[in-house]
Design an enzyme around this catalytic site. Structure first.
Site, PDB file in Angstrom:
ATOM      1  N   SER A  77     109.883   3.078 -60.038  1.00  0.00           N
ATOM      2  CA  SER A  77     108.681   2.782 -59.268  1.00  0.00           C
ATOM      3  C   SER A  77     107.672   2.067 -60.161  1.00  0.00           C
ATOM      4  O   SER A  77     107.945   0.969 -60.642  1.00  0.00           O
ATOM      5  CB  SER A  77     108.118   4.069 -58.667  1.00  0.00           C
ATOM      6  OG  SER A  77     107.156   3.787 -57.689  1.00  0.00           O
ATOM      7  N   ASP A  97     112.523   1.866 -48.300  1.00  0.00           N
ATOM      8  CA  ASP A  97     111.535   2.392 -49.241  1.00  0.00           C
ATOM      9  C   ASP A  97     110.125   2.115 -48.714  1.00  0.00           C
ATOM     10  O   ASP A  97     109.773   0.965 -48.417  1.00  0.00           O
ATOM     11  CB  ASP A  97     111.733   1.725 -50.603  1.00  0.00           C
ATOM     12  CG  ASP A  97     110.943   2.391 -51.714  1.00  0.00           C
ATOM     13  OD1 ASP A  97     109.923   3.030 -51.423  1.00  0.00           O
ATOM     14  OD2 ASP A  97     111.355   2.270 -52.879  1.00  0.00           O
ATOM     15  N   HIS A 156     112.275   5.893 -50.973  1.00  0.00           N
ATOM     16  CA  HIS A 156     111.839   5.729 -52.356  1.00  0.00           C
ATOM     17  C   HIS A 156     112.640   6.601 -53.312  1.00  0.00           C
ATOM     18  O   HIS A 156     112.835   6.245 -54.474  1.00  0.00           O
ATOM     19  CB  HIS A 156     110.349   6.076 -52.443  1.00  0.00           C
ATOM     20  CG  HIS A 156     109.677   5.563 -53.666  1.00  0.00           C
ATOM     21  ND1 HIS A 156     109.718   4.238 -54.048  1.00  0.00           N
ATOM     22  CD2 HIS A 156     108.928   6.192 -54.617  1.00  0.00           C
ATOM     23  CE1 HIS A 156     109.026   4.079 -55.163  1.00  0.00           C
ATOM     24  NE2 HIS A 156     108.547   5.245 -55.542  1.00  0.00           N
TER      25      HIS A 156
END
Length: 676
Positions: free
Chosen positions: A531, A616, A651
């Site tokens: 991320s 995501d 995610h």
């Protein structure tokens, strides 16, 4: 021999502040995720990655089997006691999801089997279970694609049947009213995914009849709800990076009269909880960046009425507090490590809860009862799996309540250390490391992990997912770089906005200094992050492409400038104070200085594995999808640059424990293969 996928190039001009950028892969964005050409390209990338793995004998199956051998066939979670009931969950090695149980009057009842709910679905995740006040119902959020837009299901526990389904695109968190005939929930904007509305839903009514309690119109703020310590109040926290305000609703009254505790002010963050006698406030007002603790009565919540209890300290960050009848427990962070401090509410005498380890993680957990004579906390280290302990507030006697079971794991087989290095600007950066005893540190492969954003801290806690690498002789190093909040709020401020370059330099300097200290093989050095940590990966290989042999960049936020310039992309405006607002010229050009996608050049890039998921919600799939072909196009080395895209998932990747471990096994297998 399978050919590397080569997507077509379509010229797209992006102009801002007189600056022109060309993006040939902008066309890979499809917000509906139905464009066949794009989906086919992503499948080609997956096929090529699978081909490369097979050709290079990446044995992810061996790693996955090691994971399975470390997991007990049956696990029972910690039992949470609530009003004479006990709630807990179990996990089975042969099942992807958990089962939830309740015990009442010594009778055990299965209240939710997530495996049955997930049966036949490509993706299924719940947000958690929320028992009603009368314990007649449970509610849970249901996500079917990984987008984190939850429908809310209510189930009658005794009848074993669902009462209703509220397709409300919620955050997944709910708070029941006192009568257990309705609940409060937060709703997300369908386009930006920012949580901006608080609603009340009465059981038996339609979703369109739900009552709007609060709507936030400033797109830089997001909402969160919690239940107060005494369960009397619902707290609504309206927040952005540098400021917030808290609203509270008396659940003992039938009206929906939401009151503001203290209005938002620039650079003021505060957090509220209650006791039967008063409100307590953790605040950084008057530039007390590491927070101080205050108290006020229920009728005077303005700042002028706050009474100081615990003063601010420059070298101690107060992260959290918890009130009991006679004591307050503080979660603090000093020298980068978490600590617990017990404070007597009568004389304010402080007692530190001691731990022997050099580097560890500790935080409060499961402290529901205000009148309890003990408090509970979870403790872990890089070599010790998590355990929950209870400590008596009066006698200090401690006992273990629960432990994470990892089969065949022996703590004495591993060594942990806490080091610090001087970054290029002379700032001392902490590093936590773990490795198997007996290895040659100078010859061992080094994997450095980092994040460095949002004030989030990568704790030196047990890292189950990295154990197969550590057992194979890798050194795992966690670089506690600026952008986290490890050494206080200023540590975070030094790694965001116009200071973001510090995060990247810190990470690189940690790697170089470890190697100079004889920790790790410079020809077998790797990096990993996800991320915002994926942004970190993209930046460091643009700056020092030949320092690392291989990099795993998970769900990476790599197209920072384009994303932050587009308010239609989910969660963008909410993060202006993290990355900067490109509408402002100075901030635009600072972001452009490091944005990984914009700084790709003709360089000898290392081997890179990029992972992502089509649905995501935090980092849109098209960022890594664009990043990989551009990186390949410019790399002057023959090193592989691979993309693995989950075609369903969010995610965190695939749903289910085993599915997630399979993804992790592929990432570790990639690194292990490169290290040979």
């Amino acid at each position: 021999m399978k050919k590397i996928p080569v997507p077509k190039k379509i010229k797209k001009k992006l102009i801002s502040h007189g600056d022109e950028r060309i993006d040939y892969y902008y066309w890979l964005r499809d917000d509906k995720r139905k464009n066949k050409k794009i989906l086919n390209y992503l499948k080609e990338e997956n096929d090529y990655t699978n081909y490369w793995f097979k050709k290079n004998n990446v044995d992810s199956g061996k790693i996955f089997n090691k994971f399975k051998r470390s997991i007990p066939k049956f696990e029972e979670g910690f039992k949470t006691k609530l009003d004479g009931y006990e709630y807990y969950s179990t996990a089975s090695l042969t099942k992807e999801h958990r089962k939830y149980y309740r015990i009442h009057k010594k009778r055990k009842k299965l209240i939710l089997n997530v495996n049955n709910l997930a049966d036949g679905k490509k993706y299924f995740e719940i947000s958690g279970i929320f028992p009603s006040r009368n314990h007649k119902y449970i509610a849970y959020g249901e996500d079917l694609n990984g987008r984190r837009q939850f429908s809310i299901i209510v189930k009658d526990i005794n009848k074993g049947k669902n009462v209703e389904k509220n397709q409300c695109f919620s955050s997944g968190n709910i708070i029941w009213n006192n009568n257990s005939d309705g609940y409060f929930y937060l709703k997300k904007d369908s386009d930006t995914l920012i949580t901006n509305s608080l609603y009340f839903h009465k059981l038996g009514t339609e979703t369109n009849e739900d009552k709007l309690i609060y709507k936030e119109n400033d797109k830089e703020f997001s909402l969160n709800i919690s239940l107060s310590r005494t369960k009397k109040y619902l707290f609504l926290n309206v927040s952005k990076t540098e400021s917030n305000e808290t609203w509270f609703l008396d659940l003992e009254k039938k009206d929906f009269n939401l009151k503001c505790f203290t209005k938002r002010m620039n650079k003021h963050l505060y957090y509220v909880d209650d006791t039967p006698e008063s409100f307590f406030i953790l605040s950084n007002r008057n530039n007390q960046e590491n927070f101080a603790l205050y108290e006020t009565n229920f009728f005077k919540t303005a700042e002028i009425d706050w009474k100081l209890l615990i003063a601010h300290k420059k070298n101690v960050l107060i992260e959290n507090f918890l009130c009991f009848k006679d004591f307050i427990i503080l979660e603090i962070r000093k020298n980068g490590l978490a600590q617990l401090i017990q404070i007597n509410r009568k004389n304010f005498k402080k007692t530190r809860v001691d731990f022997k380890d050099e580097t560890f993680s500790v935080n409060l957990t499961n402290n529901i009862n205000y009148n309890a004579p003990f408090f509970s906390y979870i403790f872990s280290s890089l070599k010790q799996p998590a355990s929950i302990y209870s400590q008596n507030l009066y006698t200090k006697k401690r006992r273990k309540l629960w432990s994470q079971k990892v089969l065949k794991h022996k703590e004495n087989n591993y060594e942990t250390k806490r080091l610090s290095i001087n970054a290029r600007d002379k700032t001392k950066i902490p590093i936590s490391i773990v490795y198997k005893k007996g290895i040659d540190l100078k010859k061992a492969p080094l994997l450095q992990y980092g994040y460095g954003a949002y004030g989030s801290i990568i704790e030196p806690s047990f890292k189950f997912s990295f154990m197969p690498l550590i057992d194979e002789g890798f050194i795992l190093a966690i670089a506690h770089i600026r952008g986290g909040q490890d050494l206080g709020r200023n540590w975070y401020d030094q790694g965001r906005m116009m200071n973001k370059m510090n995060s990247f330099f810190d990470f690189i300097d940690c790697t170089k200094k470890l190697l100079r200290k004889g920790i790790g093989n410079k020809r077998n050095t790797f990096a990993m992050g996800g991320s915002a940590g994926g942004l970190l990966m993209g930046a460091i290989i643009n700056l020092e492409p030949e320092l690392y042999k291989g990099v795993v960049s998970a769900v990476p936020f790599v197209d920072v400038l384009t994303t932050m310039s587009d308010e239609s992309i989910p969660l963008t405006t909410f993060e202006y104070k993290e990355w900067g607002n490109p509408n402002k010229k100075k901030e635009y050009f600072y972001i452009k200085r490091y944005s990984p996608y914009d700084n790709i050049d003709f360089k000898a890039y290392p081997s890179v594995l990029v992972t992502s998921s089509l649905f995501d919600s935090q980092v849109q799939y098209f960022e890594p999808a664009k990043y990989v072909p551009k990186l390949r196009e410019h790399s002057t080395s023959n090193n592989p640059i691979l993309l693995k895209m989950n075609m369903i998932g969010g995610h965190a990747g695939k749903s289910g424990r085993l599915g997630s471990l399979k993804d992790t096994a592929e990432e570790l297998g990639f690194l292990m293969t490169l290290s040979r």
